[in-house]
Design a protein around this motif. Structure first.
Motif, PDB file in Angstrom:
ATOM      1  N   UNK A 172      53.218  41.051  18.888  1.00  0.00           N
ATOM      2  CA  UNK A 172      51.765  41.135  19.086  1.00  0.00           C
ATOM      3  C   UNK A 172      51.454  41.102  20.578  1.00  0.00           C
ATOM      4  N   UNK A 173      52.214  41.891  21.354  1.00  0.00           N
ATOM      5  CA  UNK A 173      52.034  41.888  22.801  1.00  0.00           C
ATOM      6  C   UNK A 173      51.187  43.083  23.215  1.00  0.00           C
ATOM      7  N   UNK A 174      50.162  42.782  24.008  1.00  0.00           N
ATOM      8  CA  UNK A 174      49.293  43.806  24.577  1.00  0.00           C
ATOM      9  C   UNK A 174      49.119  43.523  26.064  1.00  0.00           C
ATOM     10  N   UNK A 175      48.999  44.576  26.880  1.00  0.00           N
ATOM     11  CA  UNK A 175      48.750  44.411  28.318  1.00  0.00           C
ATOM     12  C   UNK A 175      47.780  45.478  28.788  1.00  0.00           C
ATOM     13  N   UNK A 176      46.899  45.118  29.711  1.00  0.00           N
ATOM     14  CA  UNK A 176      46.049  46.095  30.387  1.00  0.00           C
ATOM     15  C   UNK A 176      46.141  45.868  31.882  1.00  0.00           C
ATOM     16  N   UNK A 177      46.145  46.974  32.620  1.00  0.00           N
ATOM     17  CA  UNK A 177      46.236  46.877  34.076  1.00  0.00           C
ATOM     18  C   UNK A 177      44.867  47.031  34.720  1.00  0.00           C
ATOM     19  N   UNK A 178      44.845  46.774  36.020  1.00  0.00           N
ATOM     20  CA  UNK A 178      43.605  46.727  36.790  1.00  0.00           C
ATOM     21  C   UNK A 178      42.718  47.961  36.568  1.00  0.00           C
ATOM     22  N   UNK A 179      43.364  49.124  36.474  1.00  0.00           N
ATOM     23  CA  UNK A 179      42.618  50.383  36.342  1.00  0.00           C
ATOM     24  C   UNK A 179      41.740  50.390  35.087  1.00  0.00           C
ATOM     25  N   UNK A 180      42.173  49.637  34.071  1.00  0.00           N
ATOM     26  CA  UNK A 180      41.446  49.612  32.794  1.00  0.00           C
ATOM     27  C   UNK A 180      40.477  48.435  32.724  1.00  0.00           C
ATOM     28  N   UNK A 181      40.267  47.789  33.888  1.00  0.00           N
ATOM     29  CA  UNK A 181      39.510  46.536  33.867  1.00  0.00           C
ATOM     30  C   UNK A 181      38.083  46.720  33.382  1.00  0.00           C
ATOM     31  N   UNK A 182      37.706  45.842  32.464  1.00  0.00           N
ATOM     32  CA  UNK A 182      36.334  45.798  31.952  1.00  0.00           C
ATOM     33  C   UNK A 182      35.844  44.369  32.125  1.00  0.00           C
ATOM     34  N   UNK A 183      34.526  44.170  32.063  1.00  0.00           N
ATOM     35  CA  UNK A 183      34.053  42.784  32.104  1.00  0.00           C
ATOM     36  C   UNK A 183      34.604  42.022  30.904  1.00  0.00           C
ATOM     37  N   UNK A 184      34.960  40.734  31.073  1.00  0.00           N
ATOM     38  CA  UNK A 184      35.497  39.976  29.940  1.00  0.00           C
ATOM     39  C   UNK A 184      34.491  39.896  28.793  1.00  0.00           C
ATOM     40  N   UNK A 185      35.018  39.916  27.566  1.00  0.00           N
ATOM     41  CA  UNK A 185      34.169  39.891  26.367  1.00  0.00           C
ATOM     42  C   UNK A 185      33.494  38.528  26.211  1.00  0.00           C
ATOM     43  N   UNK A 186      34.156  37.501  26.739  1.00  0.00           N
ATOM     44  CA  UNK A 186      33.625  36.139  26.614  1.00  0.00           C
ATOM     45  C   UNK A 186      34.151  35.336  27.791  1.00  0.00           C
ATOM     46  N   UNK A 187      33.564  34.183  28.018  1.00  0.00           N
ATOM     47  CA  UNK A 187      34.032  33.325  29.109  1.00  0.00           C
ATOM     48  C   UNK A 187      34.924  32.240  28.515  1.00  0.00           C
ATOM     49  N   UNK A 188      36.090  32.000  29.128  1.00  0.00           N
ATOM     50  CA  UNK A 188      36.948  30.918  28.659  1.00  0.00           C
ATOM     51  C   UNK A 188      36.265  29.592  28.965  1.00  0.00           C
ATOM     52  N   UNK A 189      36.178  28.709  27.966  1.00  0.00           N
ATOM     53  CA  UNK A 189      35.416  27.475  28.186  1.00  0.00           C
ATOM     54  C   UNK A 189      36.316  26.236  28.294  1.00  0.00           C
ATOM     55  N   UNK A 190      37.617  26.428  28.350  1.00  0.00           N
ATOM     56  CA  UNK A 190      38.525  25.283  28.516  1.00  0.00           C
ATOM     57  C   UNK A 190      38.804  25.007  29.987  1.00  0.00           C
ATOM     58  N   UNK A 191      39.557  23.952  30.236  1.00  0.00           N
ATOM     59  CA  UNK A 191      39.927  23.591  31.605  1.00  0.00           C
ATOM     60  C   UNK A 191      41.147  24.402  32.011  1.00  0.00           C
ATOM     61  N   UNK A 192      41.112  24.986  33.228  1.00  0.00           N
ATOM     62  CA  UNK A 192      42.268  25.781  33.658  1.00  0.00           C
ATOM     63  C   UNK A 192      42.979  25.184  34.872  1.00  0.00           C
ATOM     64  N   UNK A 193      42.398  24.165  35.504  1.00  0.00           N
ATOM     65  CA  UNK A 193      43.000  23.618  36.727  1.00  0.00           C
ATOM     66  C   UNK A 193      43.113  22.106  36.612  1.00  0.00           C
ATOM     67  N   UNK A 194      44.317  21.593  36.714  1.00  0.00           N
ATOM     68  CA  UNK A 194      44.581  20.153  36.659  1.00  0.00           C
ATOM     69  C   UNK A 194      45.234  19.757  37.981  1.00  0.00           C
ATOM     70  N   UNK A 195      44.437  19.318  38.967  1.00  0.00           N
ATOM     71  CA  UNK A 195      44.978  19.011  40.297  1.00  0.00           C
ATOM     72  C   UNK A 195      45.993  17.865  40.242  1.00  0.00           C
ATOM     73  N   UNK A 196      47.005  17.968  41.092  1.00  0.00           N
ATOM     74  CA  UNK A 196      48.048  16.934  41.125  1.00  0.00           C
ATOM     75  C   UNK A 196      47.492  15.593  41.590  1.00  0.00           C
TER      76      UNK A 196
END
Ligand code: 1HN
Length: 321
Positions: A172-196
């Protein structure tokens, strides 16, 4: 019928069903469903002192833009040619030099970054910029656009962990490159950065406050603060401190573990081999092999595994020996 006849008639039967793409289960059942996990891959340690000059040399051979991601794969010596560090996970060391850009793409694989060296380069997730510092834990969730850039004055190195082999199994692997970039369908609402900085403070506070767990040390789990549970759906990440002189009791779990030494020094013992780990060294322990961690100094260790997926699917097991 004597057993020789029985056996030869069985063999003949197996040969006759083969062209119909049929096979007997009873000759294979015990290897298909072993009593306990069979080791996949081997225990191994990569010394950062050995890898670092080679990783820096890679910048003489290819730019981050041309490579798309300039990564040296940490390939398990027991899984050559597979790009796997464990049966379900990919790990690599990524280098981005000052002024370089690793262009945007997105894929269904989830990625984690654990920052090894350098300061001030950034990654973006759906356009949200994260400035990376050593020891930070950063997530790129599945199917989110991400790119990296280094506007700092020095090279930036991080450990990448991705669930590539796991998704390969599901095909179930899919990839898109920069050339195909579209605005994201939704905003990720979880935490993505955990500072040391915060993790470190909490770890040292834990170490002052009481006795470590006999098999784990003082452990922090990176969690999704909104939904609870592991910060990533497939990969479980932790950071722990083992006080100077402390040694864990032997422990094993069904998730193969990738360890990255952060601060201080210690020894990982697995399958009769002792791996001394200096800061930035990476090690892998195959699932269900008992291991211990022995701290010769206050020792901070980051780790990740597929435990988050195993728990959801209902087959995670561990054992305190
Ligand atoms: C990838 O996209 C990154 O975004 C790192 O930094 C490692 C390994 C294989 C495939 C894609 C990244 C990767 C990767």
């Amino acid at each position: 019928m004597d057993t020789r006849d029985l056996e030869s008639q069985r063999e003949d039967f197996y040969r006759r069903i083969e062209p119909s793409h049929l096979a007997p289960l009873w000759t294979r059942l015990k290897s298909l469903v072993p009593a306990q996990p069979m080791p996949v891959g081997v225990a191994h340690r990569w010394r950062y002192a050995d890898v670092r000059p080679l990783l820096l040399e890679s910048a003489d051979h290819i730019s981050a833009r041309e490579a798309e991601r300039r990564v040296l794969i940490l390939e398990n010596p027991g899984l050559r040619g597979t790009s796997q560090i464990t049966s379900t996970l990919f790990a690599g060391l990524q280098l981005i030099m000052p002024g370089e850009v690793a262009p945007a793409h997105r894929h269904t694989q989830s990625a984690l970054r654990f920052i090894i060296e350098g300061s001030g380069a950034h990654t973006t997730v759906d356009g949200e910029k994260v400035i990376m510092e050593p020891g930070d834990f950063v997530i790129t969730p599945a199917w989110r656009w991400h790119e990296h850039g280094n506007e700092s004055g020095g090279p930036m190195v991080w450990l990448d962990g991705l669930d590539i082999p796991l998704l390969m199994h599901f095909n179930s692997t899919f990839r898109e490159d920069d050339a195909a970039r579209k605005p994201p369908e939704s905003q990720y609402d979880g935490l993505i950065h955990f500072p040391y900085e915060r993790a470190r403070e909490t770890l040292f506070a834990l170490a002052r406050s009481g006795a470590p767990d006999s098999h784990l040390g003082h452990v922090l789990r990176y969690q999704d603060p909104k939904r609870g549970g592991w910060a990533m759906p497939t990969i479980a990440s932790m950071i722990r401190i083992l006080p100077k002189g402390f040694a864990t009791r032997p422990y094993r779990s069904s998730d193969s573990m990738v360890f990255a030494a952060v601060e201080g020094r210690g020894t990982l013992e697995v399958g009769g081999t002792k791996f001394d780990l200096a800061p930035h060294d990476v090690a892998v322990v195959p699932g269900w092999m008992p291991y211990t961690l022995q701290a010769s100094e206050d020792w901070v260790v980051f780790s990740f595994s597929d435990r988050s997926a195993q728990e959801k699917l209902g087959f995670f097991r561990d054992e305190r020996l």
